[in-house]
Design an enzyme around this catalytic site. Structure first.
Site, PDB file in Angstrom:
ATOM      1  N   GLY A 412       7.349 -25.508 146.870  1.00  0.00           N
ATOM      2  CA  GLY A 412       6.035 -26.577 146.778  1.00  0.00           C
ATOM      3  C   GLY A 412       5.078 -26.023 146.006  1.00  0.00           C
ATOM      4  N   GLU A 413       3.937 -27.109 145.805  1.00  0.00           N
ATOM      5  CA  GLU A 413       2.692 -26.907 144.898  1.00  0.00           C
ATOM      6  C   GLU A 413       3.092 -25.781 143.631  1.00  0.00           C
ATOM      7  OE1 GLU A 413      -0.804 -26.101 147.224  1.00  0.00           O
ATOM      8  OE2 GLU A 413      -0.176 -27.653 148.802  1.00  0.00           O
TER       9      GLU A 413
END
Ligand SMILES: Cc1cc2nc3c(=O)[nH]c(=O)nc-3n(C[C@H](O)[C@H](O)[C@H](O)COP(=O)(O)OP(=O)(O)OC[C@H]3O[C@@H](n4cnc5c(N)ncnc54)[C@H](O)[C@@H]3O)c2cc1C
Length: 596
Positions: A412-413
């Site tokens: 993620g991110e």
């Protein structure tokens, strides 16, 4: 120009536009790549401001009490839902608007203080910390940073109190790691009063429970046939907003609602454009800088839990008539978790302080923090899992949940591979430009070119022969400081050699980039650790403590980090890269049938 070159040109242009506009300040990480130690960014070790500390302590006390009494991470995981009572409680304590200004009902906390709050939540429940991050660290962050006074007045009070929730919607089927490839379209209505949005988003945390979503969509660039990404404030009550899947079933952080939604001719008023038109990616990347520091804080909290669990089990479980902690291979794991947890906290605090001090361009450091802490946490959980043996595998202990929860962090991110490559490429840009100056002048000498090339050559040579000064205050750390300086010079020499050896093709050589980025990350981590030890020794001295604080885990980190750095740099010339590429190529061209 062939298609590949065209794509490369497009990517370079996008990256230039996003990252390299305006004069470039020499930040800490960029300094490393130039052979400098930009000491005022990292020393002395930052501390939460005196004025802020009492309120932080009070909030932490209140938060700990609430989390201990009202948060049940196992139940959240089983039910795949965070109860409204938990969200309300977090709102009451102020967690959902920690850094928002007081005029909107926020605590007005610094990012360093906010990280302490997130660390506390990350210690207990990753679902809850990801929910808070999605709402606060990235969800309403765009509004805090780029909102007009009218937008902030209209939206923030309810979001800050938790009466309403926020989400951040960038990802789509075609725009995952390649975030610039957003396909959702936004065209201006004929009367110019609103935009009409069409497209789909997926994997969006809080999508189904948020009342405000920051949505990225493409808008036309006036006078051209091109488009650029713009950020919009979208609410789910807008006609045409369709929730396709409210809670996608998933591996971990099950308490979070990760959803897919479609916008079909959704009319979004012009007043809901967030930040400048066409600058949505800049909005997104700036917001992610904040998200990545709290990511570091959550990982730090989880690593501290790993340490507590590991020590408790190693001291009580007996086999072969000994406690597990008496075995060296168990000791090794515990020591490593302690060393990493110390470093993760130091790195998070230093990086958060860059935001608080308003320093310019810390995108490299936040990327380093994200990759480093998520990779170390994965190792920590793997180690404590092993110490618990078979018992870790069963659901009555938190370890299998922690393992499932932690896996998203590396994806993620910004997937860690993408960020790793980014760290190396952006970092090498400074010395790379200096070499280009020299090379271009050699090919096409000119008076102006000669003087620029001379300056560039001098800068490169200086960085190669000079050991940068690492100015610690504590006498007993001088040797470690000199060692770090020597490693930075060694790193700089290795980067220069890689640039001269591989020249432009290095842009595609991710195996080389990975070693350079890994070495840079460990140099940054070691710096933060050294700075933290120094700060703690100085603070103990000021408080009249004669006994030196126990820094055995921190010292171990410095030793292990230094060994890793030397290993990465040695791997630049002694490696199996050709064999790796050949084996992968063979698999990729012939399909998996070959393996059988
Ligand atoms: C639980 C969860 C919550 C999420 N929440 C949000 C949210 O709130 N908002 C939001 O906008 N998004 C969110 N996301 C999306 C997340 O940011 C993306 O999943 C992530 O950016 C990766 O994109 P992708 O899944 O499409 O993977 P892909 O882009 O398909 O990449 C797959 C893998 O390929 C490799 N790879 C890709 N590109 C490269 C490269 N250049 N070099 C080397 N290797 C590469 C990496 O190993 C990567 O992991 C969430 C995702 C999950 C799973």
């Amino acid at each position: 120009m062939n298609k590949l070159d065209e794509q490369r040109q497009k990517e370079i242009q996008q990256a230039e536009e996003l990252l390299f506009t305006g004069p470039q300040a020499l930040g800490f990480a960029k300094g490393l790549f130039q052979g400098h130690f930009v000491s005022d960014w990292v020393m002395p070790y930052p501390r939460v401001d005196e004025g802020e500390r009492p309120q932080l302590e009070q909030t932490l006390t209140e938060l700990r009490k609430f989390l201990n009494e009202d948060l049940d991470p196992a139940e959240i995981d089983r039910q795949a839902d965070i109860p409204r009572s938990v969200i309300d409680g977090l709102g009451r304590i102020g967690v959902l608007g920690m850094t928002a200004p007081k005029e909107y009902g926020g605590h007005g906390f610094s990012q360093m203080a906010n990280c302490k709050i997130l660390e506390e939540i990350g210690r207990r429940c990753a679902s809850t910390s990801v929910f808070v991050n999605a709402h606060h660290s990235i969800g309403i962050r765009a509004l805090l940073l780029f909102g007009t006074p009218e937008q902030q007045q209209k939206w923030l009070p309810k979001l800050v109190s938790g009466e309403q929730l926020g989400a951040f919607a960038l990802t789509e089927r075609e725009a995952g790691s390649d975030a610039a490839n957003v396909q959702m379209q936004a065209r201006l209505s004929e009367d110019g009063s609103h935009f009409i949005l069409n497209g789909e988003k997926r994997y969006i945390t809080n999508a189904a429970i948020a009342q405000e979503l920051t949505v990225m969509a493409r808008t036309p660039i006036a006078g051209t046939d091109k488009t650029a990404v713009t950020a919009f404030l979208v609410t789910p009550d807008m006609p045409g907003f369709e929730m396709l899947e409210a809670r996608m079933a998933k591996t971990g952080i099950k308490g979070t609602a990760t959803g897919r939604f479609a916008l079909r001719d959704v009319k979004v008023p012009k007043e809901n454009v967030l930040g400048p038109i066409g600058k949505g990616l800049k909005v997104a990347l700036t917001v992610l800088d904040f998200g990545r520091t709290t990511f570091g804080a959550c990982c730090t909290g989880a690593a501290k839990t790993c340490l507590e669990l590991a020590v408790a089990h190693a001291n009580t479980r007996r086999q072969f008539n000994k406690t597990l902690g008496e075995f060296e291979l168990v000791k090794k794991k515990i020591a490593r978790i302690a060393a990493d947890a110390y470093a993760m906290e130091a790195m998070t605090t230093v990086t958060a302080s860059f935001i608080d001090r308003g320093l310019e361009d810390y995108m490299l450091e936040t990327a380093m923090l994200k990759v480093f802490t998520t990779e170390r946490l994965w190792e920590c959980i793997n180690d404590v899992f092993q110490i618990y043996g078979g018992s870790a595998y069963f659901t009555d202990l938190p370890l299998e949940r922690m393992l499932r929860d932690a896996r998203i962090n590396q994806i993620g991110e910004g997937a860690n591979e993408v960020l790793t490559s980014f760290i190396a490429l952006v970092g090498m840009r400074g010395p790379g430009m200096e070499f280009k100056e020299i090379y271009d002048t050699m090919m096409k000498p000119s008076r102006d070119g000669m003087s620029k090339a001379w300056a560039a050559g001098k800068s490169r040579l200086n960085a190669t022969i000079r050991v940068p000064d690492v100015p610690v205050q504590s006498e007993q750390l001088r040797a470690q400081a000199r060692q770090l300086g020597r490693l930075i010079r060694h790193f700089n020499f290795a980067v220069n050699r890689a640039l001269v050896t591989y020249r432009e093709p290095i842009l595609d050589m991710q195996l080389i980039q990975e070693r350079i980025a890994n070495a840079a990350m460990d140099l940054f981590a070691s710096t933060c650790v050294l700075s933290r030890i120094d700060g703690e020794i100085q603070s103990a001295g000021r408080n009249g403590n004669t006994a030196s604080p126990d820094h055995s885990a921190a010292n171990l980190f410095l030793r292990q980090s230094s060994r890793r750095i030397r290993g990465y740099l040695a791997g630049l010339t002694d490696n199996d890269d050709k064999a790796v590429i050949a084996a992968a190529k063979s698999c990729l061209t012939s399909g998996s049938s070959r393996v059988a």
